[in-house]
Design a protein around this motif. Structure first.
Motif, PDB file in Angstrom:
ATOM      1  N   LEU A  85       0.832  -1.197   0.000  1.00 23.13           N
ATOM      2  CA  LEU A  85       0.000   0.000   0.000  1.00 23.13           C
ATOM      3  C   LEU A  85       0.870   1.251   0.000  1.00 23.13           C
ATOM      4  O   LEU A  85       1.921   1.282   0.635  1.00 23.13           O
ATOM      5  CB  LEU A  85      -0.883   0.000   1.248  1.00 23.13           C
ATOM      6  N   PRO A  86       0.454   2.299  -0.699  1.00 23.74           N
ATOM      7  CA  PRO A  86       1.201   3.561  -0.618  1.00 23.74           C
ATOM      8  C   PRO A  86       1.054   4.166   0.768  1.00 23.74           C
ATOM      9  O   PRO A  86       0.141   3.821   1.528  1.00 23.74           O
ATOM     10  CB  PRO A  86       0.520   4.437  -1.682  1.00 23.74           C
ATOM     11  N   SER A  87       1.937   5.065   1.104  1.00 25.42           N
ATOM     12  CA  SER A  87       1.924   5.680   2.442  1.00 25.42           C
ATOM     13  C   SER A  87       0.882   6.789   2.512  1.00 25.42           C
ATOM     14  O   SER A  87       1.192   7.964   2.699  1.00 25.42           O
ATOM     15  CB  SER A  87       3.320   6.211   2.778  1.00 25.42           C
ATOM     16  N   ILE A  88      -0.387   6.400   2.342  1.00 22.90           N
ATOM     17  CA  ILE A  88      -1.476   7.362   2.397  1.00 22.90           C
ATOM     18  C   ILE A  88      -1.864   7.622   3.850  1.00 22.90           C
ATOM     19  O   ILE A  88      -1.476   6.880   4.748  1.00 22.90           O
ATOM     20  CB  ILE A  88      -2.695   6.846   1.599  1.00 22.90           C
ATOM     21  N   GLY A  89      -2.644   8.679   4.077  1.00 21.75           N
ATOM     22  CA  GLY A  89      -2.915   9.131   5.435  1.00 21.75           C
ATOM     23  C   GLY A  89      -4.004   8.370   6.150  1.00 21.75           C
ATOM     24  O   GLY A  89      -5.000   8.969   6.592  1.00 21.75           O
ATOM     25  N   PHE A  90      -3.846   7.054   6.264  1.00 22.46           N
ATOM     26  CA  PHE A  90      -4.801   6.224   6.988  1.00 22.46           C
ATOM     27  C   PHE A  90      -4.055   5.310   7.955  1.00 22.46           C
ATOM     28  O   PHE A  90      -2.891   4.968   7.740  1.00 22.46           O
ATOM     29  CB  PHE A  90      -5.628   5.368   6.019  1.00 22.46           C
ATOM     30  N   THR A  91      -4.765   4.906   8.998  1.00 21.73           N
ATOM     31  CA  THR A  91      -4.189   3.946   9.932  1.00 21.73           C
ATOM     32  C   THR A  91      -4.376   2.533   9.382  1.00 21.73           C
ATOM     33  O   THR A  91      -5.169   2.299   8.454  1.00 21.73           O
ATOM     34  CB  THR A  91      -4.873   4.027  11.306  1.00 21.73           C
ATOM     35  N   VAL A  92      -3.666   1.597   9.981  1.00 20.65           N
ATOM     36  CA  VAL A  92      -3.777   0.190   9.579  1.00 20.65           C
ATOM     37  C   VAL A  92      -5.215  -0.298   9.729  1.00 20.65           C
ATOM     38  O   VAL A  92      -5.767  -0.957   8.832  1.00 20.65           O
ATOM     39  CB  VAL A  92      -2.815  -0.670  10.421  1.00 20.65           C
ATOM     40  N   LYS A  93      -5.845   0.026  10.840  1.00 15.88           N
ATOM     41  CA  LYS A  93      -7.225  -0.410  11.061  1.00 15.88           C
ATOM     42  C   LYS A  93      -8.163   0.172  10.020  1.00 15.88           C
ATOM     43  O   LYS A  93      -9.055  -0.522   9.513  1.00 15.88           O
ATOM     44  CB  LYS A  93      -7.692  -0.011  12.466  1.00 15.88           C
ATOM     45  N   GLU A  94      -7.985   1.438   9.672  1.00 14.09           N
ATOM     46  CA  GLU A  94      -8.841   2.077   8.664  1.00 14.09           C
ATOM     47  C   GLU A  94      -8.685   1.394   7.310  1.00 14.09           C
ATOM     48  O   GLU A  94      -9.664   1.230   6.571  1.00 14.09           O
ATOM     49  CB  GLU A  94      -8.509   3.561   8.557  1.00 14.09           C
ATOM     50  N   VAL A  95      -7.474   0.981   6.973  1.00 15.77           N
ATOM     51  CA  VAL A  95      -7.243   0.286   5.707  1.00 15.77           C
ATOM     52  C   VAL A  95      -7.973  -1.050   5.691  1.00 15.77           C
ATOM     53  O   VAL A  95      -8.627  -1.416   4.705  1.00 15.77           O
ATOM     54  CB  VAL A  95      -5.733   0.085   5.467  1.00 15.77           C
ATOM     55  N   VAL A  96      -7.874  -1.803   6.782  1.00 17.92           N
ATOM     56  CA  VAL A  96      -8.578  -3.089   6.853  1.00 17.92           C
ATOM     57  C   VAL A  96     -10.084  -2.881   6.729  1.00 17.92           C
ATOM     58  O   VAL A  96     -10.776  -3.615   6.013  1.00 17.92           O
ATOM     59  CB  VAL A  96      -8.237  -3.813   8.179  1.00 17.92           C
ATOM     60  N   GLU A  97     -10.596  -1.849   7.360  1.00 17.04           N
ATOM     61  CA  GLU A  97     -12.037  -1.556   7.314  1.00 17.04           C
ATOM     62  C   GLU A  97     -12.499  -1.186   5.903  1.00 17.04           C
ATOM     63  O   GLU A  97     -13.674  -1.374   5.567  1.00 17.04           O
ATOM     64  CB  GLU A  97     -12.371  -0.423   8.284  1.00 17.04           C
ATOM     65  N   MET A  98     -11.589  -0.692   5.063  1.00 18.94           N
ATOM     66  CA  MET A  98     -11.949  -0.345   3.688  1.00 18.94           C
ATOM     67  C   MET A  98     -12.444  -1.558   2.904  1.00 18.94           C
ATOM     68  O   MET A  98     -13.167  -1.408   1.909  1.00 18.94           O
ATOM     69  CB  MET A  98     -10.760   0.280   2.965  1.00 18.94           C
ATOM     70  N   GLY A  99     -12.058  -2.745   3.327  1.00 22.56           N
ATOM     71  CA  GLY A  99     -12.512  -3.956   2.649  1.00 22.56           C
ATOM     72  C   GLY A  99     -14.016  -4.168   2.721  1.00 22.56           C
ATOM     73  O   GLY A  99     -14.586  -4.949   1.956  1.00 22.56           O
ATOM     74  N   VAL A 114     -19.662  -5.096  12.218  1.00 22.63           N
ATOM     75  CA  VAL A 114     -18.515  -5.832  11.682  1.00 22.63           C
ATOM     76  C   VAL A 114     -17.268  -5.662  12.547  1.00 22.63           C
ATOM     77  O   VAL A 114     -16.200  -6.144  12.179  1.00 22.63           O
ATOM     78  CB  VAL A 114     -18.211  -5.401  10.229  1.00 22.63           C
ATOM     79  N   ARG A 115     -17.404  -5.017  13.697  1.00 19.57           N
ATOM     80  CA  ARG A 115     -16.247  -4.827  14.563  1.00 19.57           C
ATOM     81  C   ARG A 115     -15.603  -6.149  14.992  1.00 19.57           C
ATOM     82  O   ARG A 115     -14.362  -6.262  15.017  1.00 19.57           O
ATOM     83  CB  ARG A 115     -16.616  -3.969  15.771  1.00 19.57           C
ATOM     84  N   PRO A 116     -16.399  -7.191  15.329  1.00 18.25           N
ATOM     85  CA  PRO A 116     -15.764  -8.472  15.668  1.00 18.25           C
ATOM     86  C   PRO A 116     -14.945  -9.054  14.515  1.00 18.25           C
ATOM     87  O   PRO A 116     -13.880  -9.641  14.738  1.00 18.25           O
ATOM     88  CB  PRO A 116     -16.956  -9.368  16.018  1.00 18.25           C
ATOM     89  N   LEU A 117     -15.426  -8.901  13.272  1.00 19.69           N
ATOM     90  CA  LEU A 117     -14.692  -9.389  12.105  1.00 19.69           C
ATOM     91  C   LEU A 117     -13.369  -8.648  11.965  1.00 19.69           C
ATOM     92  O   LEU A 117     -12.315  -9.279  11.757  1.00 19.69           O
ATOM     93  CB  LEU A 117     -15.530  -9.201  10.841  1.00 19.69           C
TER      94      LEU A 117
END
Length: 254
Positions: A85-99, A114-117
Motif C-alpha cells: 500500500l502507498p503511504s497514504i494518510g490512513f491507519t492500519v485499522k482504517e485500511v482493513v475496514e476499507m474492505g 462488523v467490529r468483531p470481524l
C-alpha cells in the motif's frame, strides 16, 4: 469457479496473450508462473474483469466476468496487487475496514456490526499493536499484511494475488503464503496467485499454469510442470529439480 475459453489479447499489432484455455477449480490454489513479459499480470487483469480481451471469454461462476457490476463482483472477488500500500494518510485499522466498502450503503453503513470481524483479522495477522499506526510509519512487510487484512475483510470467495511476495524477505514470504493457505482451508476460498518464485509455487499451489510468450505451456501439478527440460526451454537456464525433503514437492536449484 473460473473457465477461460480461447482467450486472446492484442494491443496494436502485438499479441500479449493467445489461445488460452484452462479452468480453475473451486477451493484450489492455482498458481501462474512464467518469465518476465509472459503475460502473467495481464492475465490476472482479464480474469478479474479489469481489462477486456480481444477474443474469448472469462467465465466466473458460469457467467462472463464483464456481465457483473463492479460493486457486485467486489462482494465475492478480491484482488491483492503486487506492491505494498502507498503511504497514504490512513491507519492500519482504517485500511482493513476499507474492505467492507462493497457491503455498505450510500452512507457508509452496514446492517450488521462488523467490529468483531475486523478485530479477528487484526489479531490473526498480528496487526493489533499496529492498528493505530499510520501507513507511513510501518514497514513494507507490515503494509502487505495490512493489504491482506483489507481483502480478508472483503470476505471473498475468489482471491487473486499479483506477485504478493515481491520485495518481502523469505520469512515474511512464507508467513504470507501460509496465512493464505490457512484462509483457503478455513473458508473454501479459491485462490489465483501470480508468483515469480518457483519453489513457493511448488510448495503452496495445488495446480500451476506455466506461461511463455503469452501462451500456455503446461497446466498441472508441480510435478507435471516443474520438469528440467520444460523449465530450461521457457526460462533459458538449466535447472536442477530435487524433491523437498519434507513435503516431497519439486524444488529448483540453478
Amino acid at each position: 469457479m473460473i473457465q477461460v475459453d480461447d482467450l486472446q489479447l492484442r494491443i496494436g499489432n502485438r499479441t500479449i496473450l493467445n489461445k488460452l484455455h484452462f479452468e480453475v477449480q473451486r477451493g484450489e490454489i492455482f498458481g501462474v508462473i512464467g518469465p518476465n513479459g509472459s503475460g502473467k499480470s495481464t492475465l490476472l487483469k482479464l480474469l478479474s474483469g479489469l481489462e477486456k480481451p480481444t477474443r474469448g471469454t472469462v467465465y466466473l461462476d458460469g457467467r462472463p466476468v464483464n456481465s457483473y457490476s463492479r460493486k457486485k463482483l467486489a462482494t465475492w472477488l478480491a484482488v491483492l496487487q503486487q506492491s505494498s500500500l502507498p503511504s497514504i494518510g490512513f491507519t492500519v485499522k482504517e485500511v482493513v475496514e476499507m474492505g467492507r466498502y462493497p457491503y455498505q450503503n450510500w452512507m457508509g453503513e452496514e446492517a450488521e456490526d462488523v467490529r468483531p470481524l475486523i478485530s479477528s483479522i487484526l489479531d490473526k495477522l498480528r496487526l493489533e499493536k499496529l492498528q493505530d499506526r499510520m501507513l507511513s510509519e510501518i514497514s513494507g512487510g507490515e503494509k502487505q499484511r495490512a493489504a491482506l487484512g483489507k481483502v480478508m475483510a472483503q470476505e471473498p470467495r475468489l482471491l487473486m494475488l499479483d506477485e504478493p511476495t515481491t520485495y518481502l524477505d523469505i520469512g515474511t514470504q512464507v508467513e504470507l503464503m501460509t496465512w493464505i493457505q490457512a484462509w483457503k482451508k478455513e473458508s473454501d476460498l479459491t485462490v489465483v496467485v501470480v508468483l515469480h518464485d518457483l519453489n513457493l509455487a511448488a510448495q503452496y499451489c495445488d495446480r500451476i499454469l506455466l506461461l511463455h510468450q503469452g501462451e500456455v505451456v503446461e497446466v498441472g501439478t508441480a510435478e507435471q510442470v516443474m520438469k528440467e527440460d520444460l523449465l530450461q526451454r521457457v526460462y533459458g537456464v538449466k535447472p536442477y529439480v530435487l524433491k523437498h525433503p519434507v513435503l516431497g514437492v519439486p524444488q529448483i536449484l540453478l
